[in-house]
Design a protein around this motif. Sequence first.
Motif, PDB file in Angstrom:
ATOM      1  N   ALA A  66       0.828  -1.209   0.000  1.00 25.37           N
ATOM      2  CA  ALA A  66       0.000   0.000   0.000  1.00 25.37           C
ATOM      3  C   ALA A  66       0.862   1.259   0.000  1.00 25.37           C
ATOM      4  O   ALA A  66       0.536   2.242  -0.672  1.00 25.37           O
ATOM      5  CB  ALA A  66      -0.943  -0.002   1.202  1.00 25.37           C
ATOM      6  N   GLN A  67       1.958   1.251   0.732  1.00 22.93           N
ATOM      7  CA  GLN A  67       2.860   2.410   0.734  1.00 22.93           C
ATOM      8  C   GLN A  67       3.491   2.610  -0.646  1.00 22.93           C
ATOM      9  O   GLN A  67       3.576   3.739  -1.132  1.00 22.93           O
ATOM     10  CB  GLN A  67       3.955   2.235   1.796  1.00 22.93           C
ATOM     11  N   VAL A  68       3.937   1.532  -1.261  1.00 22.21           N
ATOM     12  CA  VAL A  68       4.498   1.629  -2.612  1.00 22.21           C
ATOM     13  C   VAL A  68       3.428   2.146  -3.568  1.00 22.21           C
ATOM     14  O   VAL A  68       3.689   3.017  -4.400  1.00 22.21           O
ATOM     15  CB  VAL A  68       5.077   0.279  -3.073  1.00 22.21           C
ATOM     16  N   GLY A  69       2.209   1.644  -3.434  1.00 24.16           N
ATOM     17  CA  GLY A  69       1.101   2.108  -4.269  1.00 24.16           C
ATOM     18  C   GLY A  69       0.823   3.592  -4.083  1.00 24.16           C
ATOM     19  O   GLY A  69       0.532   4.300  -5.049  1.00 24.16           O
ATOM     20  N   ALA A  70       0.937   4.079  -2.852  1.00 22.43           N
ATOM     21  CA  ALA A  70       0.711   5.502  -2.589  1.00 22.43           C
ATOM     22  C   ALA A  70       1.795   6.360  -3.233  1.00 22.43           C
ATOM     23  O   ALA A  70       1.514   7.428  -3.794  1.00 22.43           O
ATOM     24  CB  ALA A  70       0.652   5.752  -1.082  1.00 22.43           C
ATOM     25  N   VAL A  71       3.040   5.888  -3.180  1.00 20.21           N
ATOM     26  CA  VAL A  71       4.134   6.611  -3.846  1.00 20.21           C
ATOM     27  C   VAL A  71       3.911   6.600  -5.355  1.00 20.21           C
ATOM     28  O   VAL A  71       4.056   7.630  -6.026  1.00 20.21           O
ATOM     29  CB  VAL A  71       5.504   6.020  -3.459  1.00 20.21           C
ATOM     30  N   ASN A  72       3.528   5.455  -5.905  1.00 15.38           N
ATOM     31  CA  ASN A  72       3.279   5.366  -7.344  1.00 15.38           C
ATOM     32  C   ASN A  72       2.124   6.281  -7.756  1.00 15.38           C
ATOM     33  O   ASN A  72       2.171   6.908  -8.819  1.00 15.38           O
ATOM     34  CB  ASN A  72       2.991   3.922  -7.748  1.00 15.38           C
ATOM     35  N   ALA A  73       1.097   6.372  -6.921  1.00 13.55           N
ATOM     36  CA  ALA A  73      -0.023   7.271  -7.210  1.00 13.55           C
ATOM     37  C   ALA A  73       0.452   8.721  -7.241  1.00 13.55           C
ATOM     38  O   ALA A  73       0.010   9.511  -8.090  1.00 13.55           O
ATOM     39  CB  ALA A  73      -1.132   7.088  -6.181  1.00 13.55           C
TER      40      ALA A  73
END
Length: 171
Positions: A66-73
């Motif tokens: 989820a943290q990686v996804g937030a950075v990617n977003a």
Amino acid sequence: MDEPFDAVLFDRDGTLIRDVPYNGDPARVTLMPGARGVLRDLRARGVRTGVVSNQSGIGRGLLTAAQVGAVNARVEELLGRFGTWQICPHHPADGCACRKPAPGLVLAACEALDVRPARAVVVGDIGADVLAAEAAGAWSVLVPTAVTRQDEVERAPRTAPTLRAAIEMIL
């Protein structure tokens, strides 16, 4: 490289954004110089874009997906939407087929974008990016940073001093 490629696949950390080791905080995302203009120009030409990124922080227990996804977003907020995101969450010792320098991420991105690897180019900042491209049958351009080893620069078939110069080389 006589004609433009169908797709450009970017490494994330050190290529599109400043490399902050194991970053799970979108507020710490800072674009690399020229990234916004390069993506705008590629999209204006109809070139498909994707991201291929090792994120071993997940496998190491330092980050969540989820943290990686937030950075990617956050990267997409700043640079626009990419046609595909291919992320390797594995620990380096896992021996997966996706972690660069293995070809898995590049092959998956090409499949997702419906592009033959020979019609794609990987732009990255370390030797693993170049090796993954070669293993997949894609082209590569290395854009060295302070973390790029000299032997990686010497072995790379194509290097460029900036992201903009890399894109001009392949268009």
